[in-house]
Scaffold this active site. Structure first.
Site, PDB file in Angstrom:
ATOM      1  N   THR A 145      20.434  -8.554   2.601  1.00  0.00           N
ATOM      2  CA  THR A 145      19.555  -8.078   3.530  1.00  0.00           C
ATOM      3  C   THR A 145      20.215  -8.293   4.992  1.00  0.00           C
ATOM      4  OG1 THR A 145      17.306  -7.695   4.434  1.00  0.00           O
ATOM      5  CG2 THR A 145      17.832  -9.797   3.595  1.00  0.00           C
ATOM      6  N   SER A 187      10.721 -13.986   7.047  1.00  0.00           N
ATOM      7  CA  SER A 187       9.648 -14.103   5.886  1.00  0.00           C
ATOM      8  C   SER A 187      10.148 -14.981   4.705  1.00  0.00           C
ATOM      9  CB  SER A 187       9.251 -12.765   5.122  1.00  0.00           C
ATOM     10  OG  SER A 187      10.457 -12.345   4.258  1.00  0.00           O
ATOM     11  N   TYR A 189      10.688 -13.986   1.376  1.00  0.00           N
ATOM     12  CA  TYR A 189      11.657 -12.935   1.059  1.00  0.00           C
ATOM     13  C   TYR A 189      13.044 -13.149   1.521  1.00  0.00           C
ATOM     14  CZ  TYR A 189      14.473  -8.827   0.708  1.00  0.00           C
ATOM     15  OH  TYR A 189      15.509  -8.194   0.660  1.00  0.00           O
ATOM     16  N   HIS A 190      12.856 -12.860   2.704  1.00  0.00           N
ATOM     17  CA  HIS A 190      14.357 -12.990   3.759  1.00  0.00           C
ATOM     18  C   HIS A 190      14.894 -14.434   3.570  1.00  0.00           C
ATOM     19  CE1 HIS A 190      12.514  -9.264   5.723  1.00  0.00           C
ATOM     20  NE2 HIS A 190      13.756  -8.951   5.578  1.00  0.00           N
ATOM     21  N   LYS A 193      17.022 -14.586   0.559  1.00  0.00           N
ATOM     22  CA  LYS A 193      18.418 -14.180   0.676  1.00  0.00           C
ATOM     23  C   LYS A 193      19.295 -14.977   1.435  1.00  0.00           C
ATOM     24  CE  LYS A 193      17.373  -9.975  -1.496  1.00  0.00           C
ATOM     25  NZ  LYS A 193      17.989  -9.059  -2.209  1.00  0.00           N
TER      26      LYS A 193
HETATM   27  N1  USQ Z   1       6.227  -1.731  10.512  1.00  0.00           N
HETATM   28  C1  USQ Z   1       5.273  -1.152  11.044  1.00  0.00           C
HETATM   29  N2  USQ Z   1       4.411  -0.498  10.612  1.00  0.00           N
HETATM   30  C2  USQ Z   1       4.404  -0.454   9.015  1.00  0.00           C
HETATM   31  C3  USQ Z   1       5.394  -1.206   8.243  1.00  0.00           C
HETATM   32  C4  USQ Z   1       6.312  -1.836   8.967  1.00  0.00           C
HETATM   33  O1  USQ Z   1       5.587  -1.222  12.475  1.00  0.00           O
HETATM   34  O2  USQ Z   1       3.587   0.378   8.654  1.00  0.00           O
HETATM   35  C5  USQ Z   1       7.339  -2.807  10.993  1.00  0.00           C
HETATM   36  C6  USQ Z   1       7.453  -4.233  10.555  1.00  0.00           C
HETATM   37  O3  USQ Z   1       6.328  -5.122  11.486  1.00  0.00           O
HETATM   38  C7  USQ Z   1       8.880  -4.649  10.981  1.00  0.00           C
HETATM   39  C8  USQ Z   1       9.453  -3.300  10.611  1.00  0.00           C
HETATM   40  O4  USQ Z   1       8.430  -2.364  10.650  1.00  0.00           O
HETATM   41  O5  USQ Z   1       8.755  -5.067  12.295  1.00  0.00           O
HETATM   42  C9  USQ Z   1      10.327  -3.221   9.129  1.00  0.00           C
HETATM   43  O6  USQ Z   1       9.233  -3.391   8.193  1.00  0.00           O
HETATM   44  P1  USQ Z   1       9.627  -2.995   6.902  1.00  0.00           P
HETATM   45  O7  USQ Z   1       8.534  -3.147   5.884  1.00  0.00           O
HETATM   46  O8  USQ Z   1      10.114  -1.450   6.905  1.00  0.00           O
HETATM   47  O9  USQ Z   1      10.779  -3.845   6.403  1.00  0.00           O
HETATM   48  P2  USQ Z   1      11.237  -5.291   5.814  1.00  0.00           P
HETATM   49  O10 USQ Z   1       9.884  -5.994   5.643  1.00  0.00           O
HETATM   50  O11 USQ Z   1      12.072  -5.982   6.895  1.00  0.00           O
HETATM   51  O12 USQ Z   1      11.902  -4.964   4.423  1.00  0.00           O
HETATM   52  C10 USQ Z   1      12.565  -4.054   3.919  1.00  0.00           C
HETATM   53  C11 USQ Z   1      12.800  -4.119   2.639  1.00  0.00           C
HETATM   54  C12 USQ Z   1      13.609  -5.351   2.222  1.00  0.00           C
HETATM   55  C13 USQ Z   1      14.737  -5.286   2.918  1.00  0.00           C
HETATM   56  C14 USQ Z   1      14.555  -5.045   4.486  1.00  0.00           C
HETATM   57  C15 USQ Z   1      15.847  -4.895   5.394  1.00  0.00           C
HETATM   58  O13 USQ Z   1      11.422  -4.300   1.940  1.00  0.00           O
HETATM   59  O14 USQ Z   1      13.765  -5.482   0.961  1.00  0.00           O
HETATM   60  O15 USQ Z   1      15.607  -6.402   2.847  1.00  0.00           O
HETATM   61  O16 USQ Z   1      13.911  -4.077   4.699  1.00  0.00           O
HETATM   62  S1  USQ Z   1      15.935  -5.591   6.850  1.00  0.00           S
HETATM   63  O17 USQ Z   1      14.439  -4.956   7.557  1.00  0.00           O
HETATM   64  O18 USQ Z   1      16.892  -4.977   7.585  1.00  0.00           O
HETATM   65  O19 USQ Z   1      15.755  -6.848   6.854  1.00  0.00           O
END
Ligand code: USQ
Length: 406
Positions: A145, A187, A189-190, A193
């Site tokens: 990730t 998190s 989860y992160h 990784k």
């Molecule tokens: N967010 C909102 N509103 C929502 C959902 C999320 O504002 O309804 C915000 C979160 O607070 C965060 C961002 O959007 O700041 C990203 O959240 P996300 O749920 O889209 O992504 P994340 O939790 O980071 O995880 C997802 C995948 C994970 C992957 C990661 C890549 O579930 O498996 O590793 O994206 S990355 O984000 O580049 O780390």
């Protein structure tokens, strides 16, 4: 090639299995179906109606004449079974998706933290351990990730895994070294990784395993060329507060007339990639394995960066959806910049699918088609990063009181 796809029943694993099977590779999916069990635990389901893995592979065979084999194996718990399978089949390549991948799910409770750590770290370690024990010279491609780098603004581009640094020696000289970019997980989860990264470094150095780690951004979209071929080949599509990711969530919310759930100011900048590019990147990585005895190959698997509030505003303009500015359930920087280097995949022929290419409408259409399957009470994100934050995240955008699910 004979390819083992660990976690091949999941959101990226399934379209990857189809894509590689379509290219004539012999595909074996190893999966414990945990993602389906978690849906049951949470009381949610994919927006798109998914068939069993056996039915999916039957339909693929009926459509194309190609077989995808399925083996029910839990990598984290059934070490002997995994080792026995690898000894018998000796794949040329192994793609490892078999981890709990949702940050909010990993932060739900102490039980979810324990589960995520033991599942993810044991799965990865069991696999590496078995490969060494069996002298298996398969190319291991792992889905990591972008989140290993963290999201603090540094004012410099994030390199592809390794950072050149100058270190001052005791006698006043400066020596240069390349180190893994400092990990800064947001998190549990992160964090798993980040631990995976260390395991890869050790096994590449000690046992000369050939490993590629793909630091992937947030995947958006649902269909790939192959999943479009038949209704029963459809990919899963998560909309709930734990597994739904931001852009796909906003699109579904717009389709069902639910206010777009922006956390905080929406100043979080993240990296994105379309699911079609994701499977293409895995194909490219497979074609470009590192040398035996070389270092772990790392690619940044993303094509563009966007700020959450810009996405919300764009979708609001496109669909007329309202935006709800909510207390952020996560502990993360309210605002950050993000510049990411991704020249390696571009140099190897990736032609990015960007947000501007009309695919957003397609997702809204899919969401409208299956809107009758959405449980609105599962849309808000209720998983809070700390107890203090949990006290603030009380109401959803429709004014209902939120309950923590543990
Ligand atoms: N967010 C909102 N509103 C929502 C959902 C999320 O504002 O309804 C915000 C979160 O607070 C965060 C961002 O959007 O700041 C990203 O959240 P996300 O749920 O889209 O992504 P994340 O939790 O980071 O995880 C997802 C995948 C994970 C992957 C990661 C890549 O579930 O498996 O590793 O994206 S990355 O984000 O580049 O780390």
């Amino acid at each position: 090639m004979k390819i083992a796809v660990l976690g091949g029943d999941g959101f990226v694993g399934w379209p990857t299995s189809l894509h590689l099977s379509d290219q004539g590779h012999e595909i074996h999916i190893l999966d414990n179906l945990s993602r389906r069990w978690i849906d049951t635990e949470l009381g949610v389901q994919s927006l798109t109606p998914m068939d069993s893995i056996q039915e999916r592979t039957r339909v693929w065979h009926a459509e194309t004449g190609r077989r995808i084999h399925f083996h029910l194996i839990d990598l984290a718990k059934d070490y002997e079974l995994l080792k026995g399978w690898l000894a018998k089949h000796r794949p040329d390549a192994i793609i490892h998706f078999a981890e709990q991948r949702a940050a909010p799910y990993s932060m739900k409770s102490d039980r979810h933290k324990n589960y995520t750590v033991s599942n993810n770290v044991n799965a990865t370690h069991n696999l590496l351990n078995a490969m060494v024990e069996l002298d298996l010279d398969a190319h291991l491609v792992h889905l990591g990730t972008m989140g290993v780098y963290g999201y603090s603004t540094v004012g410099a581009a994030i390199p592809e895994g390794y950072l050149p640094v100058g270190i001052e020696t005791v006698d006043g000289r400066t020596v240069s070294q390349e180190i893994l970019y400092p990990s800064n997980p947001g998190s549990i989860y992160h964090m798993t990784k980040c631990l995976d990264q260390q395991l890869f470094q050790f096994y590449a150095k000690n046992d000369a395993l050939r490993i590629t780690d793909l630091h992937q951004g947030i995947v958006w979209g649902t269909h790939t060329e192959q999943t479009r071929r038949h209704a029963q080949l459809v990919n899963r599509f998560d909309y709930d507060g734990d597994y739904g990711t931001v852009l796909n969530r906003f699109l579904i919310q717009a389709a069902i007339g639910y206010p777009l759930t922006v956390h905080g100011t929406g100043g979080q900048t993240r990296a994105f990639i379309h699911i079609q590019d994701s499977v293409r990147c895995i194909e490219i990585a497979l074609k470009n394995p590192p040398q035996r005895g070389g270092r772990v190959e790392i690619f940044n698997q993303m094509t563009e960066t966007h700020r959450v509030r810009d996405l919300a505003e764009m979708i609001s303009k496109m669909t007329g959806a309202e935006i709800a500015w909510l207390p952020n359930p996560r502990k993360e920087a309210a605002e950050n910049d993000l510049i990411v280097r991704n020249e390696k995949f571009l140099g190897l022929g990736l032609d990015p699918t960007t947000l501007g290419e009309g695919l957003l409408d397609e997702i809204v259409e899919v969401a409208k088609k299956f809107a009758y399957r959405v449980d609105r009470s599962r849309v808000p994100a209720v998983s809070a990063w700390t107890k203090d934050i949990a006290a603030k995240v009380e109401r959803d955008p429709e004014g209902k009181r939120l309950k923590s699910v543990s």
